[in-house]
Design an enzyme around this catalytic site. Structure first.
Site, short mmCIF file in Angstrom:
data_model
loop_
_atom_site.label_atom_id
_atom_site.label_comp_id
_atom_site.label_asym_id
_atom_site.label_seq_id
_atom_site.Cartn_x
_atom_site.Cartn_y
_atom_site.Cartn_z
N ALA A 12 0.83 -1.21 0.00
CA ALA A 12 0.00 0.00 0.00
C ALA A 12 0.86 1.25 0.00
O ALA A 12 0.44 2.30 0.47
CB ALA A 12 -0.91 -0.02 1.23
N ARG A 17 -2.83 9.68 -9.64
CA ARG A 17 -3.90 9.73 -10.64
C ARG A 17 -5.30 9.87 -10.02
O ARG A 17 -6.26 10.14 -10.72
CB ARG A 17 -3.84 8.51 -11.55
CG ARG A 17 -2.82 8.69 -12.66
CD ARG A 17 -2.86 7.57 -13.64
NE ARG A 17 -2.10 6.42 -13.17
CZ ARG A 17 -2.21 5.19 -13.65
NH1 ARG A 17 -3.08 4.94 -14.60
NH2 ARG A 17 -1.47 4.21 -13.18
N ARG A 65 -31.08 7.29 9.55
CA ARG A 65 -29.68 7.58 9.87
C ARG A 65 -29.17 6.66 10.98
O ARG A 65 -29.95 5.96 11.62
CB ARG A 65 -29.55 9.05 10.24
CG ARG A 65 -29.78 9.97 9.03
CD ARG A 65 -29.86 11.42 9.43
NE ARG A 65 -28.73 11.82 10.23
CZ ARG A 65 -28.73 12.89 11.03
NH1 ARG A 65 -29.81 13.65 11.13
NH2 ARG A 65 -27.66 13.20 11.74
N TYR A 90 -39.25 14.84 11.56
CA TYR A 90 -37.88 14.58 11.99
C TYR A 90 -37.93 14.00 13.40
O TYR A 90 -38.44 14.65 14.32
CB TYR A 90 -37.03 15.85 11.99
CG TYR A 90 -35.70 15.58 12.64
CD1 TYR A 90 -34.83 14.63 12.09
CD2 TYR A 90 -35.33 16.19 13.84
CE1 TYR A 90 -33.63 14.31 12.70
CE2 TYR A 90 -34.12 15.87 14.46
CZ TYR A 90 -33.28 14.94 13.88
OH TYR A 90 -32.09 14.61 14.49
N ASN A 127 -48.87 6.76 17.21
CA ASN A 127 -49.00 7.42 15.91
C ASN A 127 -48.40 8.81 15.98
O ASN A 127 -48.79 9.61 16.83
CB ASN A 127 -50.48 7.51 15.53
CG ASN A 127 -50.63 7.96 14.10
OD1 ASN A 127 -50.67 7.15 13.18
ND2 ASN A 127 -50.69 9.27 13.89
N ALA A 184 -48.33 13.99 10.93
CA ALA A 184 -47.54 14.67 9.89
C ALA A 184 -46.85 15.91 10.44
O ALA A 184 -47.43 16.67 11.20
CB ALA A 184 -48.47 15.06 8.74
N TYR A 244 -32.05 19.50 19.63
CA TYR A 244 -30.78 20.24 19.71
C TYR A 244 -31.06 21.67 20.13
O TYR A 244 -31.92 22.34 19.57
CB TYR A 244 -30.13 20.21 18.32
CG TYR A 244 -28.73 20.78 18.25
CD1 TYR A 244 -27.75 20.35 19.14
CD2 TYR A 244 -28.40 21.71 17.28
CE1 TYR A 244 -26.47 20.86 19.05
CE2 TYR A 244 -27.11 22.21 17.19
CZ TYR A 244 -26.14 21.80 18.08
OH TYR A 244 -24.87 22.30 18.00
N ARG A 263 -50.87 25.62 22.27
CA ARG A 263 -50.98 26.45 21.07
C ARG A 263 -51.92 27.59 21.41
O ARG A 263 -52.68 27.50 22.38
CB ARG A 263 -51.52 25.63 19.90
CG ARG A 263 -52.91 25.09 20.16
CD ARG A 263 -53.36 24.07 19.12
NE ARG A 263 -54.75 23.70 19.36
CZ ARG A 263 -55.28 22.54 18.99
NH1 ARG A 263 -54.54 21.64 18.39
NH2 ARG A 263 -56.55 22.29 19.22
C1 UD1 Z 1 2.33 -4.62 -11.36
C2 UD1 Z 1 3.08 -5.82 -11.89
C3 UD1 Z 1 2.55 -6.15 -13.30
C4 UD1 Z 1 1.07 -6.39 -13.23
C5 UD1 Z 1 0.36 -5.21 -12.61
C6 UD1 Z 1 -1.09 -5.55 -12.35
C7 UD1 Z 1 5.33 -5.69 -10.95
C8 UD1 Z 1 6.73 -5.34 -11.24
N1 UD1 Z 1 4.49 -5.51 -11.98
O1 UD1 Z 1 2.65 -3.53 -12.21
O2 UD1 Z 1 3.18 -7.29 -13.80
O3 UD1 Z 1 0.55 -6.66 -14.52
O4 UD1 Z 1 0.94 -4.89 -11.32
O5 UD1 Z 1 -1.77 -4.40 -11.99
O6 UD1 Z 1 5.02 -6.16 -9.88
N2 UD1 Z 1 3.90 -0.67 -4.66
C9 UD1 Z 1 4.52 -0.35 -3.49
N3 UD1 Z 1 5.82 0.08 -3.53
C10 UD1 Z 1 6.51 0.19 -4.69
C11 UD1 Z 1 5.85 -0.13 -5.89
C12 UD1 Z 1 4.53 -0.56 -5.84
O7 UD1 Z 1 3.94 -0.45 -2.41
O8 UD1 Z 1 7.68 0.56 -4.64
C13 UD1 Z 1 2.50 -1.14 -4.62
C14 UD1 Z 1 1.52 -0.21 -5.27
O9 UD1 Z 1 0.93 0.63 -4.32
C15 UD1 Z 1 0.49 -1.14 -5.85
C16 UD1 Z 1 1.26 -2.39 -6.15
O10 UD1 Z 1 2.43 -2.34 -5.37
O11 UD1 Z 1 -0.49 -1.47 -4.92
C17 UD1 Z 1 1.63 -2.54 -7.62
O12 UD1 Z 1 2.42 -1.47 -8.02
P1 UD1 Z 1 2.19 -0.73 -9.39
O13 UD1 Z 1 3.15 0.37 -9.49
O14 UD1 Z 1 0.76 -0.44 -9.61
O15 UD1 Z 1 2.64 -1.87 -10.38
P2 UD1 Z 1 2.29 -1.99 -11.90
O16 UD1 Z 1 3.25 -1.19 -12.68
O17 UD1 Z 1 0.86 -1.76 -12.11
#
Ligand code: UD1
Ligand code: MG
Length: 451
Positions: A17, A23, A325, A358, A369, A372, A379, A432
């Site tokens: 992660a 993007r 809610r 509400y 009952n 309306a 609050y 009232r």
């Molecule tokens: C990777 C795969 C590719 C595959 C694709 C599928 C590799 C080299 N390539 O490419 O073959 O088709 O996923 O979507 O594994 N991440 C880190 N640290 C890093 C780099 C990446 O935590 O230094 C994590 C990213 O957050 C992501 C995952 O690893 O969750 C994949 O990285 P990403 O850069 O998306 O790899 P792709 O180029 O998509």
């Protein structure tokens, strides 16, 4: 059948992660964006929990507080490994070296931005390792548009190598079987294989995918597990987030219908990851469920209602145009009608709140009952206060109940009252202005003004 994962092999799951979320154009880390009411990270972690991973380590970048806090809501003892520099997927996995070195039978490497992988698929990957010569099971799929993905280089069905798109030859780019990125590794060999990965490629990155060719060069077997393209969808931008949401919604609706609920127009109903619909519950078109809703058997949710954090008993009617809610509890046979909002309130069996109300921080007894336009004025600008209405009471239309206030069982509140003091059981409360009538006044008025 005993599920595979109880067959005695230990498992460490490493969740990558540490990626960039550029993007997404977001202030939030990508993996905290939500699908069906919870984060992508939470989806991945709960699938891993279902696969009985013994230990889960999340690999995050140095600013990871929000990611770790979210991880701990699903897996209280989740570990964290920090990847300081983003040098590729193998480098990211090795951030969890310490955990790997503890020696698990299986390592599952998954991406937090690939949120739709089912626990069964994780289990299938592990199964490909158990009792075989395979030291790796890589997850692949048939891509409609393979550009950008690593390709599976197969030899007689066996996986020889994975080639990243950028490094592939023209012939290799024709291959449609692509790498989803997720892998299961045999824990006994994982570290030595991972340590052998270099960065001699166009990106100068440590590619996890190189592990396949390295394992093969050492005489090990490698298995390819295949998933559908939908299941391994990776989310990099908002359009892919929306695509993942729609795949997940199809799954959730199918599950709800499989369990005996009727969705009249499934595609117009938005479910949350944990929505539970009872048998013979009916959901009309255009209903949105946020997290934490449980609908009892035989209840009907009418169109254009928005529900979250609500527990709904059997044979209840909600909507159209109702808003429930968090903290709403409706006992059986309650009716909640149009333009009614209920929050943090319990409504007793058979009670009716049918129009334009509400009700917040209240309890309403059985059979009461609520007319309306009734408002529970909970609050005062500083704090919230409770309204308690007993059983079989009658609240006349357009009443304001100024909390804290109690209305006894069987009491009657005259329409248009502003109730500021408790009302005894079976009493009538009127608060009232009295009606004034001036006979003939209107006619005289018109006479004075007519030209
Ligand atoms: C990777 C795969 C590719 C595959 C694709 C599928 C590799 C080299 N390539 O490419 O073959 O088709 O996923 O979507 O594994 N991440 C880190 N640290 C890093 C780099 C990446 O935590 O230094 C994590 C990213 O957050 C992501 C995952 O690893 O969750 C994949 O990285 P990403 O850069 O998306 O790899 P792709 O180029 O998509
Ligand atoms: Mg990717």
């Amino acid at each position: 059948m005993v599920p595979f994962h109880f067959q005695g092999r230990t498992c460490l799951a490493i969740v990558l992660a540490a990626g960039e979320s550029s993007r997404m154009c977001s202030a939030r880390p990508k993996v905290l964006h939500e699908l069906a009411g919870r984060s992508m990270l939470a989806h991945v972690l709960s699938a891993l929990v279902e696969t009985s991973a013994d230990r889960i380590v999340v690999v995050a970048s140095p600013h990871h507080d929000a990611i770790m806090a979210e991880a701990k809501t699903i897996v209280r003892d989740a570990g964290i490994a920090i990847q300081k520099e983003r040098l590729g997927t193998a480098h990211a996995v090795l951030a969890a070296r310490e955990a790997i070195a503890r020696g698990y039978d299986d390592l599952l490497i998954v991406f937090a931005d690939t949120p739709l992988v089912r626990p069964e698929t994780f289990a299938a990957m592990r199964k490909a390792l158990a009792g075989s010569q395979n030291v790796i099971a890589a997850l692949g799929f048939e891509a409609k548009q393979p550009a950008g993905y690593g390709r599976f280089i197969l030899d007689d069905g066996a996986l020889k190598a994975i080639r990243e798109d950028r490094d592939a030859s023209a012939a290799e780019r024709e291959i449609k079987t692509c790498n989803a990125g997720l892998m299961a590794l045999d824990g006994r060999h994982a570290l030595s294989l991972l340590d052998a990965i270099g960065n001699a490629n166009s990106q100068k990155e440590y590619y996890l995918t190189d592990i396949v060719a390295i394992a093969r060069s050492r005489g090990f077997e490698v298995a390819a597990a295949i998933a559908t393209e939908d299941e391994v969808l990776g989310v990099n931008d908002r359009a892919q987030l929306a695509a993942a949401e729609s795949i997940l919604q199809v799954r959730l609706r199918a599950k709800a219908m499989g369990e005996g609920a009727t969705l009249i127009d499934p595609s117009s109903v938005t479910l949350a990851f944990d929505t539970r619909l009872g048998r013979d519950a009916v959901v009309e078109p255009h209903v949105v469920f946020g997290p934490g809703v449980n609908v009892g058997d035989g209840s009907r949710i009418r169109s254009f209602s928005y529900l979250e954090g609500a527990t709904i008993g059997q044979n209840v009617l909600v909507g159209p145009f109702a808003r429930l809610r968090p903290g709403t509890g409706l006992a059986h046979d309650v009716h909640i009608g149009n333009f009614v909002e209920v929050k943090a309130s319990d409504v007793g069996a058979g009670a009716k709140i049918n129009h334009l109300s509400y009700i917040g921080d209240a309890s309403i007894g059985a059979g009461t009952n609520v007319g309306a336009g009734t408002i529970a004025c909970n609050y005062d600008g500083f704090a919230k206060h409770r309204t308690e209405i007993g059983a079989h009471a009658f609240i006349g239309s357009n009443s304001a109940l100024v909390a804290p206030v109690k209305i006894g069982d069987g009491a009657y509140v005259g329409s248009g009252s502003v109730i500021t003091r408790d009302v005894a059981p079976d009493a009538l409360a009127l608060a009232r202005a009295g009606q004034v009538e001036k006979p003939g006044w209107a006619r005289a008025f018109r006479g004075r003004n007519r030209k």
